[in-house]
Design a protein around this motif. Sequence first.
Motif, PDB file in Angstrom:
ATOM      1  N   MET A   1       0.580  -1.206  -0.395  1.00  0.00           N
ATOM      2  CA  MET A   1       0.276  -0.192  -0.109  1.00  0.00           C
ATOM      3  C   MET A   1       0.750   1.286   0.171  1.00  0.00           C
ATOM      4  O   MET A   1       2.061   1.612   0.778  1.00  0.00           O
ATOM      5  N   LYS A   2       0.849   2.055  -0.661  1.00  0.00           N
ATOM      6  CA  LYS A   2       1.252   2.721  -0.634  1.00  0.00           C
ATOM      7  C   LYS A   2       1.460   3.923  -0.201  1.00  0.00           C
ATOM      8  O   LYS A   2       0.176   4.359   1.183  1.00  0.00           O
ATOM      9  N   ALA A 157       9.035   2.344   8.468  1.00  0.00           N
ATOM     10  CA  ALA A 157       8.326   3.227   8.163  1.00  0.00           C
ATOM     11  C   ALA A 157       7.378   4.454   8.929  1.00  0.00           C
ATOM     12  O   ALA A 157       7.051   5.286   8.025  1.00  0.00           O
ATOM     13  N   ALA A 158       6.954   4.090   9.875  1.00  0.00           N
ATOM     14  CA  ALA A 158       5.841   5.181  10.698  1.00  0.00           C
ATOM     15  C   ALA A 158       6.575   5.600  11.014  1.00  0.00           C
ATOM     16  O   ALA A 158       6.152   6.951  11.933  1.00  0.00           O
ATOM     17  N   PHE A 196      15.386  -2.943   5.759  1.00  0.00           N
ATOM     18  CA  PHE A 196      14.892  -3.248   6.799  1.00  0.00           C
ATOM     19  C   PHE A 196      13.647  -4.080   5.618  1.00  0.00           C
ATOM     20  O   PHE A 196      12.390  -4.268   6.461  1.00  0.00           O
ATOM     21  N   GLY A 197      13.476  -4.692   4.690  1.00  0.00           N
ATOM     22  CA  GLY A 197      13.035  -5.379   4.693  1.00  0.00           C
ATOM     23  C   GLY A 197      11.847  -5.375   4.417  1.00  0.00           C
ATOM     24  O   GLY A 197      11.575  -4.106   3.688  1.00  0.00           O
ATOM     25  N   ALA A 198      10.233  -5.561   4.142  1.00  0.00           N
ATOM     26  CA  ALA A 198       9.170  -5.704   3.750  1.00  0.00           C
ATOM     27  C   ALA A 198       9.320  -3.729   3.966  1.00  0.00           C
ATOM     28  O   ALA A 198       8.490  -3.112   3.139  1.00  0.00           O
ATOM     29  N   ASP A 199       9.032  -3.179   5.180  1.00  0.00           N
ATOM     30  CA  ASP A 199       8.845  -2.745   5.836  1.00  0.00           C
ATOM     31  C   ASP A 199       9.785  -1.318   5.087  1.00  0.00           C
ATOM     32  O   ASP A 199       8.836   0.217   5.228  1.00  0.00           O
ATOM     33  N   GLY A 200      10.831  -1.638   4.554  1.00  0.00           N
ATOM     34  CA  GLY A 200      10.750  -0.596   3.529  1.00  0.00           C
ATOM     35  C   GLY A 200      10.015  -0.439   2.578  1.00  0.00           C
ATOM     36  O   GLY A 200      10.519   0.878   1.849  1.00  0.00           O
TER      37      GLY A 200
END
Length: 249
Positions: A1-2, A157-158, A196-200
């Motif tokens: 999700m963007k 990301a947060a 950071f994996g998927a969080d990136g």
Amino acid sequence: MKPMPLVAGNWKMNGLRASQAELDALNAVLTAKGAPCEVLICPPFTLVAAFAAATGDKVAIGAQDCHAKQSGAHTGDISAEMLKDAGAGYVIVGHSERRADHGESSEAVRAKAEAVLAEGLKPIVCIGETESERDAGKTLDVVLGQLAGSVPTGSTAANTVIAYEPVWAIGTGRTPTVAEVAEVHTAIRSALVARFGADGTGFRILYGGSVKPDNANELMAADNVDGALVGGASLKASDFTGIIDAYRS
Ligand code: PEP
């Protein structure tokens, strides 16, 4: 999700108490029309507390720098804890003007970003190449080196925003082409995913450097651009809302 885009204004060393009229005007427009993205104003330190007290729920307030330490014998400096106390939600760190004027290394920028995170505030970590570095074909090396060196291990990301700001585009009226912006942002995205994996995939990567109402649409539509860091055109609510409008469909 963007991720939710962020349009952030960096007032630099501009603004007196009377300039709150521009914040009031910005809040009025966004209250009337709604905010299509997250909106942030980073005034000079002297205005952070007053702006945080005066703003509405559509415009967050941030600061432009902080010291890496929480308190102590650092005459003239401001800590992240003080900025939190004043009502800031974000702190810009590693702006090229601070890297150049104050000799801030990526290591120093990372320490500041860590201090910001420790207070539960969000760092906006700035990275970008000089014109001679671009001309020498070193853009990605420089930008990805600054990214690796400046972004803390505890970033997510947060809690962290990245701002790509080519130094030669800041305050000059010149910008990279949309393809050049997309190339760098996509490389930054790949590096974030590698680290950071998927969080990136969820980090917001802002573009900064001579963003104006008349170029915001094309720049904000570039691949992996999740908002803007705006200097000169953030000082007047009428210009800044013209940039925010890029996120109205
Ligand atoms: C900035 O200093 O972060 C910046 C992007 O400035 P300008 O928009 O004036 O180029």
